[in-house]
Design a protein around this motif. Structure first.
Motif, PDB file in Angstrom:
ATOM      1  N   ALA A 151       0.465   7.838  -5.896  1.00  0.00           N
ATOM      2  CA  ALA A 151      -0.877   8.417  -5.942  1.00  0.00           C
ATOM      3  C   ALA A 151      -0.808   9.906  -6.265  1.00  0.00           C
ATOM      4  CB  ALA A 151      -1.585   8.197  -4.614  1.00  0.00           C
ATOM      5  N   THR A 186       0.820  -1.207   0.000  1.00  0.00           N
ATOM      6  CA  THR A 186       0.000   0.000   0.000  1.00  0.00           C
ATOM      7  C   THR A 186       0.858   1.263   0.000  1.00  0.00           C
ATOM      8  OG1 THR A 186      -1.789  -1.151   1.158  1.00  0.00           O
ATOM      9  CG2 THR A 186      -1.798   1.241   1.249  1.00  0.00           C
ATOM     10  N   GLN A 220       1.928   2.208  -3.398  1.00  0.00           N
ATOM     11  CA  GLN A 220       0.830   2.829  -4.145  1.00  0.00           C
ATOM     12  C   GLN A 220       0.618   4.280  -3.721  1.00  0.00           C
ATOM     13  OE1 GLN A 220      -0.757   1.397  -6.741  1.00  0.00           O
ATOM     14  NE2 GLN A 220       0.675  -0.315  -6.473  1.00  0.00           N
TER      15      GLN A 220
END
Length: 218
Positions: free
Chosen positions: A84, A77, A80
């Motif tokens: 983002a 995560t 990511q």
């Protein structure tokens, strides 16, 4: 995406109540066992209550925050988040706010019970709650900074060594506000300092945590 980050953290807290409530149980045990050890001296209990409750709250925050980024680091995560569109400090701030709501919210609800156990008056308990509302978000950001620096390192000792010295001003001002209220003196100066420290932590903390996470992912 920002709403999704907050919703995800709250869902994880609901699915894993043991993680969210571990700090609450620690807070209650520390605050409840000390009066049993010291005896029924009501004057002594009222004198030590502010420091004891604030120390218990600090340790409860550290206990609930030491694995803040571990699952995100393990499942990708964090990578990511790096890619983002939303700024990483904003995502970190929202995650910390959600963790504060899930982990410290129950502690705030249990605080009046501990205050009454120590014989504190209602007005003093109100000041204690206000000081915790102003001070615990700063503690969560400091604990998040320590968790980011120690990401991938086993054990909580290093996190405590990083976060505890930085938490001393919050601990001092928070307990001093309650002491002033118990003596019938104005608690506003200490509460104002807690608010100023919170503003400083909100302005600097997410960026410091984000920088520490980038170092951990390199």
């Amino acid at each position: 995406m920002l709403i999704a980050v907050v919703a995800r953290e709250l869902r994880l807290a609901i699915r894993r109540p043991a993680d969210a409530l571990s700090g609450l149980m620690f807070f209650i045990m520390v605050g409840s066992l000390l009066p049993l050890a010291l005896g029924p001296d009501s004057i002594l209990l009222r004198q030590i209550a502010p420091g004891v409750i604030w120390i218990a709250a600090l340790l409860a925050v550290l206990l609930s925050q030491h694995r803040l980024f571990e699952s995100d680091y393990a499942d990708g995560t964090l990578e990511q988040w790096m890619l983002a569109a939303a700024p990483l400090p904003l995502l970190v701030g929202l995650k910390t706010a959600a963790q504060w709501l899930a982990g410290v919210g129950p502690v705030l609800l249990a605080t009046p019970l501990l205050g009454w156990q120590y014989g504190m008056e209602t007005e003093v308990i109100a000041v204690l709650l206000l000081s915790l509302v102003l001070g615990t978000p700063s503690l969560c950001l400091l604990a998040a900074f320590g968790a980011a620096l120690t990401l991938g390192v086993r054990g909580q000792l290093l996190l405590a060594l990083i976060a505890l010295p930085l938490s001393i001003p919050v601990l001092i001002f928070g307990s001093h506000a309650v002491v002033q209220a118990s003596l019938g003196l104005p608690a506003a100066p200490s509460l104002n300092l807690l608010g100023a420290f919170l503003c400083l932590a909100v302005l600097i903390g997410p960026w410091a945590v984000a920088a520490a996470l980038r170092l951990a992912l390199e």
